[in-house]
Every structure is written in structure tokens, then in C-alpha cells.
Design an enzyme around this catalytic site. Structure first.
Site, short mmCIF file in Angstrom:
data_model
loop_
_atom_site.label_atom_id
_atom_site.label_comp_id
_atom_site.label_asym_id
_atom_site.label_seq_id
_atom_site.Cartn_x
_atom_site.Cartn_y
_atom_site.Cartn_z
N LYS A 22 0.83 -1.21 0.00
CA LYS A 22 0.00 0.00 0.00
C LYS A 22 0.86 1.25 0.00
CE LYS A 22 -1.88 1.95 3.98
NZ LYS A 22 -1.61 3.35 4.11
N ASN A 23 1.81 1.33 0.93
CA ASN A 23 2.53 2.59 1.10
C ASN A 23 3.52 2.89 -0.02
OD1 ASN A 23 1.00 3.19 3.28
ND2 ASN A 23 2.52 2.55 4.82
N CYS A 116 -5.33 8.11 8.80
CA CYS A 116 -5.64 7.65 10.16
C CYS A 116 -5.29 8.73 11.18
CB CYS A 116 -4.84 6.39 10.48
SG CYS A 116 -5.33 4.95 9.54
N ARG A 121 0.37 14.61 12.77
CA ARG A 121 0.73 14.41 11.36
C ARG A 121 0.93 15.72 10.58
NH1 ARG A 121 -1.94 9.01 8.98
NH2 ARG A 121 0.17 8.80 8.22
N PRO A 122 1.84 16.60 11.04
CA PRO A 122 2.07 17.83 10.29
C PRO A 122 2.76 17.55 8.95
CG PRO A 122 3.71 17.61 12.02
CD PRO A 122 2.76 16.45 12.18
N ILE A 123 2.77 18.56 8.04
CA ILE A 123 3.48 18.39 6.76
C ILE A 123 4.55 19.46 6.60
CG2 ILE A 123 1.66 17.13 5.55
CD1 ILE A 123 0.91 19.80 4.16
N ASP A 304 3.86 0.44 12.17
CA ASP A 304 2.64 -0.14 11.59
C ASP A 304 2.40 -1.59 12.03
OD1 ASP A 304 2.44 2.27 10.33
OD2 ASP A 304 3.16 1.55 8.39
N ARG A 396 -9.14 0.08 3.76
CA ARG A 396 -8.25 1.04 3.11
C ARG A 396 -6.88 0.43 2.84
NH1 ARG A 396 -7.36 5.14 6.84
NH2 ARG A 396 -5.47 5.15 5.63
N1 EPU Z 1 6.55 14.46 10.72
C1 EPU Z 1 6.65 15.80 11.01
N2 EPU Z 1 6.57 16.70 9.97
C2 EPU Z 1 6.42 16.28 8.68
C3 EPU Z 1 6.31 14.92 8.40
C4 EPU Z 1 6.38 14.01 9.44
O1 EPU Z 1 6.79 16.19 12.18
O2 EPU Z 1 6.36 17.15 7.80
C5 EPU Z 1 6.61 13.48 11.84
C6 EPU Z 1 5.28 12.73 12.00
O3 EPU Z 1 4.37 13.46 12.78
C7 EPU Z 1 5.75 11.43 12.64
C8 EPU Z 1 7.14 11.21 12.02
O4 EPU Z 1 7.54 12.47 11.50
O5 EPU Z 1 5.89 11.61 14.02
C9 EPU Z 1 7.21 10.18 10.91
O6 EPU Z 1 6.23 10.50 9.93
P1 EPU Z 1 6.40 10.09 8.38
O7 EPU Z 1 6.36 11.33 7.59
O8 EPU Z 1 7.55 9.16 8.23
O9 EPU Z 1 5.05 9.29 8.15
P2 EPU Z 1 4.09 9.37 6.89
O10 EPU Z 1 4.88 9.51 5.65
O11 EPU Z 1 2.98 10.34 7.13
C10 EPU Z 1 4.15 6.81 6.39
C11 EPU Z 1 3.12 5.74 6.26
C12 EPU Z 1 2.58 5.38 7.64
C13 EPU Z 1 3.73 4.94 8.54
C14 EPU Z 1 4.80 6.04 8.59
C15 EPU Z 1 6.02 5.63 9.37
C16 EPU Z 1 2.17 6.24 4.10
C17 EPU Z 1 1.03 6.73 3.30
N3 EPU Z 1 2.03 6.23 5.41
O12 EPU Z 1 3.46 7.93 6.95
O13 EPU Z 1 1.71 4.27 7.44
O14 EPU Z 1 3.25 4.73 9.85
O15 EPU Z 1 5.21 6.37 7.24
O16 EPU Z 1 6.58 4.48 8.86
O17 EPU Z 1 3.19 5.83 3.54
C18 EPU Z 1 -0.12 2.87 7.87
O18 EPU Z 1 0.14 2.29 6.80
O19 EPU Z 1 -0.95 2.43 8.71
C19 EPU Z 1 0.56 4.13 8.15
C20 EPU Z 1 0.09 5.00 9.04
#
Ligand code: EPU
Length: 417
Positions: A22-23, A116, A121-123, A304, A396
Site C-alpha cells: 500500500k505505502n 488515520c 501528522r504535520p506536513i 505499523d 483502506r
Molecule cells: N513528521 C513531522 N513533519 C512532517 C512529516 C512528518 O513532524 O512534515 C513526523 C510525523 O508526525 C511522525 C514522524 O515524522 O511523528 C514520521 O512520519 P512520516 O512522515 O515518516 O510518516 P508518513 O509519511 O505520514 C508513512 C506511512 C505510515 C507509517 C509512517 C512511518 C504512508 C502513506 N504512510 O506515513 O503508514 O506509519 O510512514 O513508517 O506511507 C499505515 O500504513 O498504517 C501508516 C500510518
């Protein structure tokens, strides 16, 4: 309301074939729009997150064809338009349209993504990365516009090795002028899979899978054929289920190295596994030892799998400690496990699980995708009937979970109540 009903305590035997990740798939699909020609991606999982991305591509005007496990994306007819909130918020991965559209058209407007509720989850790291490439970011409430006259390569250090930010910056940087270096990049296998697609399209990316990724921008990307890697989290979920109630359960079409951290934890508690090149056969043992686990970025133990693994810890003798370091809100499944009879004491980012305890079926909720997988694992070993609500979260991310589990002997049904 749709629910899953499970009659527990069945032994599972046979083979479960793991689907495409998925990811990975959710990043490969937006990445395809950077090409000038058709991109064919196979081993696409049949999950609702893919349908949501297809809707966004179609909204943008792409011609999308889905066959059984593949998708053909023709990006020639795409028009860069603001992606409406109801589409952006359907899933987290809608944010990959930011990097891809910025790379291709130097401008993108869309809304804060969904996904979820497992933390804030900031960007910010994605947006800082775009700014480092020369873009300006404006936002009104949830609406973000990212725009650049020119994208220029730069050195970008990520404060956190974020999966999403690493991929999004790669998507924009492949069309920037000059060289971008991402330091403290995420190293997850999904990053390598996306970099391979982009390289197949003509990008010049090296170092994916290490903490330094170098991207030399190119002027044009062409069509190609690409394959999604097997889903390491789906594989891990079924392995955990195998340790809980497998008789002889084969988890097939996997890359065992991608789940080394899980295999090592399973070995530590005393699980019985036969590890092949692309499969693992697992059988339930009569007793397991308690252990401690801490979630970490790859190659550490994946967040995960923390939720499904905590179900297995309820069956281990002694006291296990689980520490979650990635998401603030990933213990929402534990009160439901307690309601089923588990002995757990919970503090903010850690939980202590005392076992072994018998679980008793009851009505529980899938609060998020992997919490839902944990509830399925718990229902499969509980006595009596477990009813899981909010199953849209599970659908999902797990392709044909009911069919796959039924085919190996589980009593699980999706019902409208
Ligand atoms: N973070 C920030 N700022 C950002 C981005 C991330 O502070 O701009 C923080 C997040 O809040 C978190 C950490 O960095 O504490 C790691 O977040 P990351 O960006 O790595 O996560 P993601 O890309 O949003 C993906 C997977 C998640 C998985 C995480 C960690 C996708 C669509 N989602 O999320 O998958 O938990 O990496 O491996 O690829 C799931 O499949 O159930 C799922 C939640």
C-alpha cells in the site's frame, strides 16, 4: 453499518499470498503523472486508498485503466487544477500530488490530507523541502498553494527521517534544475521502490535506501513499466496471525529482509518459522516468552506492526513493554484489547502487557487501519464472537482480508447490521 464478525479459536492452514505494498503504490500512482507517456504499474493492491487516488487522477483529467492487478496511467490529458478538499482528505497519500504537480507544473493547490488519526501528522518538512527548492507556500486554513518560478536543486536536511517528506521532495526535485541532496532521508523499502520507478522514467536518483539521496534534475520523464514491492506490513500482520493461530500457515510472495526486525522479535519470543527466499511458514507454539519492543524508523521495528504485535504479546508469558516513538496516538486499540480480557497498563507512549491471558470475543472498534488489523488478530484467537465496527479503516489497507483469511480456515464474515 458494515462490520466484521469473527468466530475465534480456529486453526489456520494453507497459503496467504501477500499483495503489493500500500505505502509504495500510493506514492507510485501520483509519481506517474510526472511522465509524458503511459506508465504501467503492476502488483497494485485492490484497496480503497487506490480507488481514492484514481479518483484524484481522473479529476485532473488523466486516462486511467485498471486491470486485475495493474494500472495504466496516461498523463497526457492532465490539466493542473486545484484538488478539492473532499478528495484531498480521503487519504494521507493525497499529499504526494503536491510534489508531483509542483515538479511537473511548478504549481499546485490542494487541501491538507486525511488518513488515520494516529497523531498530529504535520506536513511542515514537506513544505520546507519545497521552499528549499525555490517554491513559495501560502495557505488559507486547510488550503495550500505551492508555487515556483523555477525549481532549483538544493541541500535539504530533514529534522526527522520522514517517509512522506523524503518521497515528496524526490517527486519535486526530479524536475528541478541541478542537484538536490536529501540528508537524513527515510530509508524504508517504499522509498527505494519510488526511486526505481522515477529512474525507470528517466530520473537520475542515487542513494535511495540510505540516509543520503542525490537527485539530478532532468527536463523530461518518459513512460515505463514498473512493479510494486510486496507489502511488508501485510506480510507482518499475517505472520503475527500465524504465530497466534497458524497450524501450518505459509505467508507467500514476501521479501523476508524487509521484515528482519519482526522476524527477530518473533524468534526472541520463541516462534517456530521456516524462512524461504520469498515465503515464511509459521505455526503456533504452545508458549511464548515476553519481550520488549520500541518502534523506530526502518530498519527498526515498524510502528505499523506495533498494534498487531501487541496482540501476540498478550499470549507471551511474563511482562512485555511496548514503546511507540513515531506516532503520539497509536495505542487506541489497547482499551479494546483490555475489554477482551488483556491485562495492560498504559502510559502516554508506552504500555506494559502481562500474559498470557485468554481473550473473549466482544464488540470492538477499528479506530485506525492497523488498530483494525490488531482487532482481527485478537478476534481470531478469542473465544466466541468478536464484532469489529468501523471496518472502512481496514479495507483502506488490506486487500481481500476476509477472503484471504477464510481461505486458510478462519471464520470471518463482513456483514451489514
Ligand atoms: N513528521 C513531522 N513533519 C512532517 C512529516 C512528518 O513532524 O512534515 C513526523 C510525523 O508526525 C511522525 C514522524 O515524522 O511523528 C514520521 O512520519 P512520516 O512522515 O515518516 O510518516 P508518513 O509519511 O505520514 C508513512 C506511512 C505510515 C507509517 C509512517 C512511518 C504512508 C502513506 N504512510 O506515513 O503508514 O506509519 O510512514 O513508517 O506511507 C499505515 O500504513 O498504517 C501508516 C500510518
Amino acid at each position: 453499518m458494515k462490520v466484521l464478525e469473527i468466530i475465534g479459536e480456529q486453526e489456520l492452514s494453507g497459503t496467504i499470498r501477500v499483495s503489493g505494498a500500500k505505502n509504495s503504490a500510493v506514492a507510485l500512482i501520483p509519481a506517474a503523472l510526472l511522465a509524458m507517456e503511459d506508465v504501467t504499474i503492476c502488483n497494485i493492491p485492490d484497496i480503497t486508498d487506490i480507488n481514492s487516488l484514481t479518483e484524484i487522477l481522473q479529476f485532473l483529467g488523466a486516462n486511467v485503466k485498471r486491470a486485475s492487478e495493474s494500472i495504466i496511467i496516461d498523463p497526457k490529458t492532465i490539466k493542473n487544477r486545484a484538488i478539492p478538499e473532499e478528495l484531498s482528505k480521503k487519504l494521507r497519500a493525497s499529499y504526494y500530488f503536491m510534489g508531483a504537480l509542483l515538479g511537473k507544473y511548478k504549481e499546485v493547490t490542494m487541501y491538507f490530507p486525511g488518513g488515520c488519526s494516529i497523531g498530529e501528522r504535520p506536513i511542515d518538512l514537506h513544505l520546507k523541502g519545497f521552499e528549499a527548492l525555490g517554491a513559495t507556500v501560502t495557505n488559507e486554513g486547510n488550503k495550500y498553494t505551492v508555487r515556483a518560478q523555477h525549481l532549483r536543486g538544493n541541500n535539504i536536511y530533514l529534522d526527522i527521517a520522514s517517509v512522506g517528506a523524503t518521497i515528496n521532495i524526490m517527486l519535486a526535485a526530479v524536475r528541478a534544475e541541478g542537484i538536490t541532496e536529501i540528508d537524513n532521508a527515510a530509508k524504508e523499502p517504499e522509498i527505494v521502490n519510488v526511486a526505481t520507478l522515477l529512474n525507470n522514467m528517466g530520473a537520475k536518483i542515487t542513494g535511495a535506501g540510505t540516509s543520503t539521496i542525490k537527485i539530478t534534475g532532468v527536463e523530461e520523464l518518459h513512460g515505463c513499466f514498473h512493479e510494486v514491492i510486496p507489502d511488508r506490513i501485510e506480510a507482518g500482520t499475517y505472520l503475527i496471525i500465524g504465530a497466534l493461530c497458524g497450524k501450518i500457515l505459509k505467508i507467500d510472495n514476501i521479501i523476508p529482509e524487509h521484515i528482519d526486525s519482526l522476524i527477530s522479535k518473533l524468534q526472541e519470543i520463541g516462534a517456530d518459522m521456516d524462512i524461504g527466499d520469498d515465503y515464511i511458514i509459521i505455526s503456533k507454539k504452545d508458549s511464548y516468552h515476553a519481550t520488549n519492543l520500541k518502534t523506530l524508523v526502518y530498519p527498526g521495528f515498524p510502528t505499523d506492526l506495533q498494534q498487531p504485535f501487541s496482540v501476540l504479546l498478550t499470549q507471551c508469558s511474563g511482562k512485555s513493554k511496548v514503546t511507540e516513538t513515531i506516532w503520539e496516538n497509536r495505542f487506541m486499540h489497547l482499551p479494546y484489547l483490555q475489554a477482551m480480557g488483556a491485562e495492560i497498563s498504559l502510559s502516554s507512549q508506552s504500555a506494559t502487557i502481562y500474559g498470557p491471558t485468554e481473550l473473549i470475543g466482544t464488540r470492538v472498534k477499528a479506530t485506525d487501519l492497523r488498530a483494525g488489523a490488531a482487532m482481527v488478530a485478537a478476534g481470531l484467537i478469542a473465544s466466541g464472537k468478536t464484532t469489529i465496527t468501523n471496518i472502512e479503516h481496514i479495507l483502506r489497507g488490506y486487500e481481500q482480508i476476509v477472503e484471504k483469511l477464510t481461505s486458510v480456515g478462519a471464520k470471518i464474515e463482513s456483514k451489514e447490521i
